[in-house]
Design a protein around this motif. Structure first.
Motif, short mmCIF file in Angstrom:
data_model
loop_
_atom_site.label_atom_id
_atom_site.label_comp_id
_atom_site.label_asym_id
_atom_site.label_seq_id
_atom_site.Cartn_x
_atom_site.Cartn_y
_atom_site.Cartn_z
N TYR A 24 1.98 9.34 -5.71
CA TYR A 24 2.54 10.67 -5.47
C TYR A 24 3.54 11.06 -6.57
O TYR A 24 3.55 12.21 -7.05
N VAL A 25 4.39 10.12 -6.99
CA VAL A 25 5.37 10.40 -8.05
C VAL A 25 4.66 10.72 -9.36
O VAL A 25 5.04 11.66 -10.09
N ALA A 26 3.60 9.93 -9.70
CA ALA A 26 2.86 10.18 -10.94
C ALA A 26 2.16 11.54 -10.90
O ALA A 26 2.17 12.29 -11.89
N GLU A 27 1.57 11.87 -9.73
CA GLU A 27 0.91 13.16 -9.62
C GLU A 27 1.91 14.31 -9.74
O GLU A 27 1.65 15.32 -10.41
N SER A 28 3.09 14.15 -9.10
CA SER A 28 4.12 15.18 -9.21
C SER A 28 4.60 15.32 -10.66
O SER A 28 4.79 16.44 -11.16
N HIS A 29 4.79 14.18 -11.36
CA HIS A 29 5.21 14.24 -12.75
C HIS A 29 4.17 14.93 -13.63
O HIS A 29 4.51 15.73 -14.53
N LYS A 43 0.83 -1.20 0.00
CA LYS A 43 0.00 0.00 0.00
C LYS A 43 0.86 1.26 0.00
O LYS A 43 0.58 2.23 -0.72
N GLN A 44 1.94 1.24 0.78
CA GLN A 44 2.85 2.38 0.80
C GLN A 44 3.53 2.56 -0.55
O GLN A 44 3.71 3.67 -1.03
#
Length: 308
Positions: A86-91, A78-79
């Motif tokens: 989070y990485v995809a959203e930041s990208h 889950k983590q």
């Protein structure tokens, strides 16, 4: 030696071939064998019960360990998914920001090109107007020689107006460049502030997630420790209860054996006392009978003596 010999003879005639000491020893051996058999059966039952409790505890510990490993794997997955999200959203945000920045650069380039074309058009218009004025002035110079002063004044006024117009254009260009510089500065500042805010939000989210994870790990460890402590205490309490019951049962067996031995000794002593009393009564009756016999003999002896 004679007393001991006659005592053995009297005991053999009273109690038979088996002496009370041998009977008591045989009885004690039988009681001890029965008590040992009972204790061995209870010890076997207790040992089997203890082994079953250990097996149950081992099964529970193994099952809880499997559950804990599965929960830890689930939390890790889950983590990992959350970190990937989070990485995809930041990208995605970076791509949107990069696309916006490119569009804004294209818009600035187009505005600068339009401004340069407008400046060139105004200069060409000024040059064309200047040629027309110069042609008119030359025609008027050829036609009117008397208006030389007026032409000089017109030229001075035209030069002042041209300087004023050039100063206005330079001022407008300077203000435009200053506004563009301020826009660039504000855009860079806004971009830095947005990046800093995004980093702070991401750091706060990671910090909260780390605190929640640490709290969950502490709660899981505390729960596991309390379960193990409670289980060990229950096992110790069960073993202590079993040991106390076995000790109480052994004490009861010892007391019962002592009571039985005491009762047997008392019964033998009572029987011996009864036999002694009977023997004493028989001896007393024999003495009385002997005394009576002696009295009769003495009476007949006296009668015989008197007759003689």
């Amino acid at each position: 030696y004679l007393a001991r010999k006659f005592f053995y003879l009297w005991a053999r005639m009273t109690f038979g071939q088996v002496l009370p000491s041998k009977a008591r020893c045989f009885y004690d051996q039988k009681i001890l064998q029965k008590a040992f058999g009972k204790w061995k059966e209870q010890w076997t039952v207790y040992r089997e019960k203890q082994l079953s409790l250990r097996a149950d505890n081992h099964y529970r510990h193994f099952f809880l360990n499997l559950i804990f490993k599965a929960w830890r794997t689930y939390v890790c997955q889950k983590q990992g998914k959350r970190n990937k999200y989070y990485v995809a959203e930041s990208h995605a945000k970076k791509q949107i920001l990069l696309r916006t920045w490119r569009h804004w650069l294209l818009y600035v380039g187009v505005q600068r090109t339009k401004h340069e074309m407008q400046t060139v058009g105004l200069a060409f218009r000024e040059r064309s107007c200047l040629r027309i004025s110069w042609a008119v002035w030359r025609r008027q110079q050829y036609q009117k020689c008397s208006g030389h002063k007026m032409n000089i004044l017109a030229l001075q006024h035209w030069a002042q107006s041209l300087q004023f117009r050039a100063w206005l254009q330079w001022r407008e260009l300077y203000l435009y460049t200053q506004s563009e510089k301020q826009k660039d500065t504000r855009a860079v500042t806004h971009h830095q502030h947005w990046e800093l805010r995004r980093c702070v939000v991401a750091w706060l989210g990671y910090l909260n997630l780390h605190r929640v994870k640490k709290r969950q790990n502490e709660l899981a460890q505390e729960f596991h420790r309390s379960r193990m402590l409670r289980r060990c205490f229950s096992n110790w309490q069960l073993s202590w209860e079993c040991r106390r019951r076995v000790q109480a049962h052994q004490r009861d067996l010892k007391k019962q054996a002592a009571r039985i031995a005491l009762w047997r000794a008392f019964a033998h002593w009572k029987h011996y006392v009864v036999l002694c009393v009977e023997e004493a009564q028989q001896c007393e009756l024999a003495e009385k009978h002997y005394e009576c016999h002696l009295l009769v003999l003495q009476k007949y002896w006296n009668l015989w003596k008197s007759r003689l």
